[in-house]
Design an enzyme around this catalytic site. Structure first.
Site, PDB file in Angstrom:
ATOM      1  N   ASP A 166     110.252   3.468 -10.636  1.00 43.09           N
ATOM      2  CA  ASP A 166     109.516   3.664  -9.312  1.00 43.09           C
ATOM      3  C   ASP A 166     110.480   4.511  -8.278  1.00 43.09           C
ATOM      4  OD1 ASP A 166     107.639   3.889  -7.379  1.00 43.09           O
ATOM      5  OD2 ASP A 166     108.116   1.691  -6.737  1.00 43.09           O
ATOM      6  N   GLU A 167     110.919   5.728  -8.903  1.00 41.46           N
ATOM      7  CA  GLU A 167     111.646   6.588  -7.925  1.00 41.46           C
ATOM      8  C   GLU A 167     110.943   7.873  -7.471  1.00 41.46           C
ATOM      9  OE1 GLU A 167     116.287   6.515  -8.963  1.00 41.46           O
ATOM     10  OE2 GLU A 167     115.311   6.438 -10.857  1.00 41.46           O
ATOM     11  N   TYR A 168     111.114   8.342  -6.630  1.00 41.60           N
ATOM     12  CA  TYR A 168     110.699   9.746  -6.292  1.00 41.60           C
ATOM     13  C   TYR A 168     109.022  10.071  -5.790  1.00 41.60           C
ATOM     14  CZ  TYR A 168     115.496  10.732  -8.420  1.00 41.60           C
ATOM     15  OH  TYR A 168     116.673  10.860  -8.647  1.00 41.60           O
TER      16      TYR A 168
END
Length: 306
Positions: A166-168
């Protein structure tokens, strides 16, 4: 193509080519029979993320242990598919850039050879600046619809599971909502129901990683693995899983020093953890850096066979 710098130490190049909608079909054989004959090793599970924009998944299968001949790596992670947002439908969808699509389309030559060696192949899914993420599905129906896209992809391409990163996401872009308490719980619950015998792993970062409980449901036990996202460090993931499923150690091959790599491996063994995470395996002979942790984890040097 543009390049994104990972939180603190990780780099991800994400090409935003347009890809047609998924057409789901039959699963190809995964070579389980051949894998059953592979040499067995004792010790923690070793994981290798591969940036397929620049490197081949086949690199994961080029390393064995000098003692016993077992695979150095047990899990290979295709990095990375994306969760994108369709502004006309106001819905998240699974997106493959041209390099990820190439790996999947050529599963017979890029994925099956690893599985035939006994190496599991997992697809990582990552945010893409469009506001869609694992933590902001507005309702259970939307979360379940995306879970179906994930499980259908695993079935179509004969993969061994899904990794959540769960990045960007950039929550709020394109009018999307902010992270909520129910989204990730609904998503992982639906995905586990769809694929009860496949791997679900958590790259322990972002809003989703801190939203594991809702309505009396805790999804921690639905994960097979969780790992520290900060390379060159030791950090126990904050999830209620047994030590055998956690990697507090994380190293970037080629950037984390061999002394740190060895130290983190020794600590993994001495503190009883069951997973060791590596990132950015490329096509060069990295046996020296890899041996720094295999000596500690398995009592053997690593051998590179191009």
């Amino acid at each position: 193509m543009f390049t994104l710098v990972r939180s603190r130490v990780r780099t991800a190049a994400l090409a935003l080519s347009a890809v047609a909608a998924l057409a789901f079909g039959a699963t190809a054989p995964t070579g389980a029979a051949a894998a059953a004959d592979a040499p067995v090793k004792q010790g923690p599970t070793s994981v290798a993320y591969v940036e397929v924009n620049n490197n081949s998944m086949l690199n994961v299968g080029k390393y064995t242990l000098a003692k016993g001949g077992g695979n150095v790596f047990d899990v290979a992670v295709i990095f990375a598919a994306n969760i994108n947002y369709d502004t006309s439908k106001k819905a998240a969808y699974l997106h493959f850039n041209e390099n990820v699509q190439r790996v999947l389309d050529n599963a017979v030559t890029q994925i099956r050879p690893l599985q035939q060696k006994g190496i599991k192949v997992v697809l990582s899914v990552l945010g893409n600046h469009q506001g869609a993420g694992f933590a902001n599905f507005p309702n259970q129906q939307a979360a379940s619809a995306f879970a179906k896209q994930l499980s259908d992809t695993v079935t179509k391409y004969g993969l061994d599971g899904i990794d959540f990163d769960d990045e960007y996401a950039e929550y709020g872009n394109n009018g999307t909502g902010q992270p909520n308490a129910s989204s990730f719980v609904h998503l992982v619950t639906a995905l586990r129901a769809n694929m009860p015998n496949k791997i679900i792993s958590l790259y322990n970062i972002g809003p989703a990683a801190s939203r594991l409980s809702y309505g009396g449901v805790n999804i921690s036990s639905k994960f097979d693995y969780a790992w520290n996202p900060y390379y060159g460090t030791w950090q126990v993931p904050g999830i209620a899983l047994p030590k055998s499923k956690l990697s507090p150690a994380a190293v970037e091959i080629g950037r984390t020093s061999q002394s740190t790599t060895a130290s983190l491996a020794r600590r993994t063994v001495s503190e009883g953890y069951g997973v060791y995470l590596t990132y950015n395996l490329n096509g060069a002979d990295r046996s020296a850096e890899i041996s720094a942790f295999t000596r500690e984890l398995y009592g053997s040097d690593a051998v590179y066979k191009p």
